[in-house]
Design a protein around this motif. Sequence first.
Motif, PDB file in Angstrom:
ATOM      1  N   ARG A  81      49.980   4.002  19.658  1.00  0.00           N
ATOM      2  CA  ARG A  81      49.671   5.300  20.240  1.00  0.00           C
ATOM      3  C   ARG A  81      49.391   5.081  21.727  1.00  0.00           C
ATOM      4  NH1 ARG A  81      45.359   7.289  15.625  1.00  0.00           N
ATOM      5  NH2 ARG A  81      46.816   8.358  14.230  1.00  0.00           N
ATOM      6  N   VAL A  82      49.577   6.115  22.529  1.00  0.00           N
ATOM      7  CA  VAL A  82      49.188   6.032  23.933  1.00  0.00           C
ATOM      8  C   VAL A  82      47.673   6.190  23.964  1.00  0.00           C
ATOM      9  CG1 VAL A  82      49.429   7.041  26.215  1.00  0.00           C
ATOM     10  CG2 VAL A  82      51.380   7.011  24.669  1.00  0.00           C
ATOM     11  N   GLN A  83      46.954   5.094  24.218  1.00  0.00           N
ATOM     12  CA  GLN A  83      45.512   5.108  24.057  1.00  0.00           C
ATOM     13  C   GLN A  83      44.847   4.125  24.996  1.00  0.00           C
ATOM     14  OE1 GLN A  83      44.215   4.869  20.000  1.00  0.00           O
ATOM     15  NE2 GLN A  83      42.047   4.747  20.509  1.00  0.00           N
ATOM     16  N   ALA A  88      43.074   9.168  23.508  1.00  0.00           N
ATOM     17  CA  ALA A  88      44.385   8.902  22.932  1.00  0.00           C
ATOM     18  C   ALA A  88      45.248  10.152  22.929  1.00  0.00           C
ATOM     19  CB  ALA A  88      44.252   8.370  21.504  1.00  0.00           C
ATOM     20  N   LEU A  89      46.534   9.942  22.991  1.00  0.00           N
ATOM     21  CA  LEU A  89      47.519  10.981  22.752  1.00  0.00           C
ATOM     22  C   LEU A  89      48.080  10.713  21.358  1.00  0.00           C
ATOM     23  CD1 LEU A  89      49.283  13.351  23.729  1.00  0.00           C
ATOM     24  CD2 LEU A  89      50.858  11.662  24.703  1.00  0.00           C
ATOM     25  N   ILE A  91      50.464  11.339  18.457  1.00  0.00           N
ATOM     26  CA  ILE A  91      51.721  11.871  17.936  1.00  0.00           C
ATOM     27  C   ILE A  91      52.212  10.864  16.892  1.00  0.00           C
ATOM     28  CG2 ILE A  91      54.036  12.708  18.465  1.00  0.00           C
ATOM     29  CD1 ILE A  91      53.201  13.075  21.354  1.00  0.00           C
TER      30      ILE A  91
END
Length: 211
Positions: A81-83, A88-89, A91
């Motif tokens: 994850r984008v974190q 965090a983002l 998806i």
Amino acid sequence: MSEPVKGAKKLSSANSPTNAISFLVERMLAGTLNTCTLVRVDEVDPSPAAPRVAVTPLVPQIDGEGNTLPPQPIYDVPYSRVQGGVAALIIDPVPGDIGIALFAQRDISTVKLTKSAGQPGSLRTFDQGDALYVGWVLNQTPTVFLELTQDGKAKLVAPGGFTVDCDMHVTGAVTTDSTITAAGDVLGTGISLSTHTHICAAPGDPTSAPQ
């Protein structure tokens, strides 16, 4: 009666010492050195503590006669994850997504379990058991998305609705093509929309500004 198992050896593999050594090296690399490949997501466990997927490689191996060897699923694969820290983002992938699986240089099972540095759980290297799902490619056209463009604009498309769970401060003008509904009061330059009063005016005269 089951079909006999065919190996990767070709007719030319033993024609010369050079071919034999080449075949041996190729088999050692192919059997032990996994780098990255495209995979299909089969199952998703979005547990916040340890999100995992099960994936199946999309490019199968072939034997020495060119026959396809069905790829086998890879389980317990961490996905990214984008974190950063607690931000965090989120998806999460869904079954059917296509993405990239990377295979770690060493056995990462201890780190997956403890989330801290530790000795490798075995001597295996570049093994499919140490896969990491890190990206999404070749997928369907999105219908829910945030688009950031090079001309400085942002576009959020969310047909199912958009919920903001925070106090919000907007520095620019706000316009809408629809209605605005508020469960609480609305203030404009400190004046309440719900409880403001006006100075009485004679019948037919314009009312005063709200107080």
